[in-house]
Design a protein around this motif. Sequence first.
Motif, PDB file in Angstrom:
ATOM      1  N   ARG A  69      10.625  -0.197  10.565  1.00 38.18           N
ATOM      2  CA  ARG A  69      10.367  -1.620  10.752  1.00 38.18           C
ATOM      3  C   ARG A  69       9.126  -1.785  11.615  1.00 38.18           C
ATOM      4  N   PHE A  70       8.428  -2.893  11.379  1.00 31.24           N
ATOM      5  CA  PHE A  70       7.201  -3.202  12.105  1.00 31.24           C
ATOM      6  C   PHE A  70       7.359  -4.511  12.854  1.00 31.24           C
ATOM      7  N   ARG A  71       6.819  -4.536  14.055  1.00 21.18           N
ATOM      8  CA  ARG A  71       6.769  -5.755  14.871  1.00 21.18           C
ATOM      9  C   ARG A  71       5.296  -6.034  15.143  1.00 21.18           C
ATOM     10  N   GLY A  72       4.840  -7.199  14.739  1.00 22.30           N
ATOM     11  CA  GLY A  72       3.444  -7.559  14.964  1.00 22.30           C
ATOM     12  C   GLY A  72       3.173  -7.838  16.433  1.00 22.30           C
ATOM     13  N   ARG A  73       1.994  -7.408  16.880  1.00 24.64           N
ATOM     14  CA  ARG A  73       1.579  -7.686  18.260  1.00 24.64           C
ATOM     15  C   ARG A  73       0.431  -8.688  18.290  1.00 24.64           C
ATOM     16  N   ARG A  74      -0.570  -8.473  17.476  1.00 19.70           N
ATOM     17  CA  ARG A  74      -1.713  -9.400  17.387  1.00 19.70           C
ATOM     18  C   ARG A  74      -2.224  -9.390  15.962  1.00 19.70           C
ATOM     19  N   LEU A  75      -2.822 -10.506  15.575  1.00 16.11           N
ATOM     20  CA  LEU A  75      -3.371 -10.638  14.227  1.00 16.11           C
ATOM     21  C   LEU A  75      -4.708 -11.357  14.341  1.00 16.11           C
ATOM     22  N   TYR A  76      -5.736 -10.745  13.768  1.00 16.13           N
ATOM     23  CA  TYR A  76      -7.080 -11.326  13.786  1.00 16.13           C
ATOM     24  C   TYR A  76      -7.507 -11.533  12.341  1.00 16.13           C
ATOM     25  N   SER A  84      -4.514  -6.244  11.895  1.00 15.55           N
ATOM     26  CA  SER A  84      -3.151  -6.461  12.370  1.00 15.55           C
ATOM     27  C   SER A  84      -2.758  -5.336  13.316  1.00 15.55           C
ATOM     28  N   GLU A  85      -2.415  -5.686  14.559  1.00 15.80           N
ATOM     29  CA  GLU A  85      -1.896  -4.707  15.518  1.00 15.80           C
ATOM     30  C   GLU A  85      -0.378  -4.771  15.458  1.00 15.80           C
ATOM     31  N   TRP A  86       0.268  -3.621  15.435  1.00 14.31           N
ATOM     32  CA  TRP A  86       1.713  -3.577  15.271  1.00 14.31           C
ATOM     33  C   TRP A  86       2.336  -2.433  16.064  1.00 14.31           C
ATOM     34  N   THR A  87       3.658  -2.518  16.204  1.00 14.54           N
ATOM     35  CA  THR A  87       4.475  -1.434  16.741  1.00 14.54           C
ATOM     36  C   THR A  87       5.540  -1.137  15.690  1.00 14.54           C
ATOM     37  N   ALA A  88       5.677   0.140  15.339  1.00 10.80           N
ATOM     38  CA  ALA A  88       6.677   0.575  14.363  1.00 10.80           C
ATOM     39  C   ALA A  88       7.825   1.269  15.080  1.00 10.80           C
ATOM     40  N   THR A  89       9.021   1.142  14.516  1.00 14.80           N
ATOM     41  CA  THR A  89      10.179   1.893  14.979  1.00 14.80           C
ATOM     42  C   THR A  89      10.857   2.493  13.754  1.00 14.80           C
ATOM     43  N   ALA A  90      11.421   3.692  13.949  1.00 12.44           N
ATOM     44  CA  ALA A  90      12.136   4.369  12.866  1.00 12.44           C
ATOM     45  C   ALA A  90      12.923   5.529  13.458  1.00 12.44           C
ATOM     46  N   THR A  91      13.878   6.001  12.680  1.00 16.87           N
ATOM     47  CA  THR A  91      14.670   7.150  13.083  1.00 16.87           C
ATOM     48  C   THR A  91      14.165   8.378  12.344  1.00 16.87           C
ATOM     49  N   HIS A  92      13.813   9.413  13.105  1.00 22.27           N
ATOM     50  CA  HIS A  92      13.365  10.688  12.540  1.00 22.27           C
ATOM     51  C   HIS A  92      14.563  11.393  11.897  1.00 22.27           C
ATOM     52  N   ALA A  93      14.302  12.294  10.986  1.00 19.36           N
ATOM     53  CA  ALA A  93      15.370  13.047  10.324  1.00 19.36           C
ATOM     54  C   ALA A  93      16.244  13.804  11.320  1.00 19.36           C
ATOM     55  N   ARG A 115      -7.978  -3.056   0.374  1.00 19.42           N
ATOM     56  CA  ARG A 115      -7.692  -1.792   1.059  1.00 19.42           C
ATOM     57  C   ARG A 115      -6.698  -2.044   2.180  1.00 19.42           C
ATOM     58  N   LYS A 116      -5.968  -1.016   2.518  1.00 16.66           N
ATOM     59  CA  LYS A 116      -5.161  -1.010   3.736  1.00 16.66           C
ATOM     60  C   LYS A 116      -5.547   0.273   4.457  1.00 16.66           C
ATOM     61  N   ASP A 117      -6.317   0.130   5.522  1.00 17.83           N
ATOM     62  CA  ASP A 117      -6.719   1.263   6.340  1.00 17.83           C
ATOM     63  C   ASP A 117      -5.832   1.278   7.577  1.00 17.83           C
ATOM     64  N   VAL A 118      -5.068   2.355   7.734  1.00 12.81           N
ATOM     65  CA  VAL A 118      -4.088   2.480   8.810  1.00 12.81           C
ATOM     66  C   VAL A 118      -4.597   3.474   9.848  1.00 12.81           C
ATOM     67  N   TYR A 119      -4.534   3.051  11.106  1.00 11.57           N
ATOM     68  CA  TYR A 119      -4.854   3.908  12.247  1.00 11.57           C
ATOM     69  C   TYR A 119      -3.682   3.773  13.208  1.00 11.57           C
ATOM     70  N   SER A 120      -3.027   4.884  13.564  1.00 14.41           N
ATOM     71  CA  SER A 120      -1.842   4.752  14.406  1.00 14.41           C
ATOM     72  C   SER A 120      -1.684   5.932  15.358  1.00 14.41           C
ATOM     73  N   ALA A 121      -0.734   5.759  16.260  1.00  7.72           N
ATOM     74  CA  ALA A 121      -0.348   6.814  17.178  1.00  7.72           C
ATOM     75  C   ALA A 121       0.900   7.520  16.654  1.00  7.72           C
ATOM     76  N   GLY A 122       1.104   7.472  15.336  1.00  2.00           N
ATOM     77  CA  GLY A 122       2.276   8.085  14.722  1.00  2.00           C
ATOM     78  C   GLY A 122       2.376   9.578  14.959  1.00  2.00           C
ATOM     79  N   HIS A 123       1.268  10.231  15.226  1.00  4.54           N
ATOM     80  CA  HIS A 123       1.277  11.671  15.495  1.00  4.54           C
ATOM     81  C   HIS A 123       1.795  11.984  16.903  1.00  4.54           C
ATOM     82  N   ARG A 124       1.915  10.967  17.756  1.00  5.30           N
ATOM     83  CA  ARG A 124       2.471  11.136  19.089  1.00  5.30           C
ATOM     84  C   ARG A 124       3.340   9.925  19.452  1.00  5.30           C
ATOM     85  N   PRO A 125       4.454   9.766  18.731  1.00  9.02           N
ATOM     86  CA  PRO A 125       5.326   8.608  18.983  1.00  9.02           C
ATOM     87  C   PRO A 125       6.065   8.723  20.310  1.00  9.02           C
TER      88      PRO A 125
END
Length: 130
Positions: A69-76, A84-93, A115-125
Amino acid sequence: MSEANSAAELERLIERYNDAWNAQDLDTILAFHAPGMVFENHTAGERAEGGDAVRDHIGAIFANWPDLRFRGRRLYARDGLVVSEWTATATHADGRRLEWDGIDVFPFENGLILRKDVYSAGHRPRVLET
């Protein structure tokens, strides 16, 4: 929608798009995309181009993260572009509940996402307390 979407129209469109992501509704998500759409997650090194490839890619995300799930933080929004700035939450396997931040960059044409270009901190949640 016309190419000259107002900032307010683009914000409402992305809010509906984000709702479809949180509902994991592939058909609705894809309805927002232009033909030949590109989905590129720069952090994960993943790229999909075209309707079938994008559908398969997003479908795999939902299969791997069924409670994502995603929670929006800011939208420009302006001039056919939304960030769109967001925070994601999920359960790992492994059962850990995770959270990470990111941004999506969306260029639009004729009211559709090119396009949807995604940049995230998913590699270090962050690991959330359970």
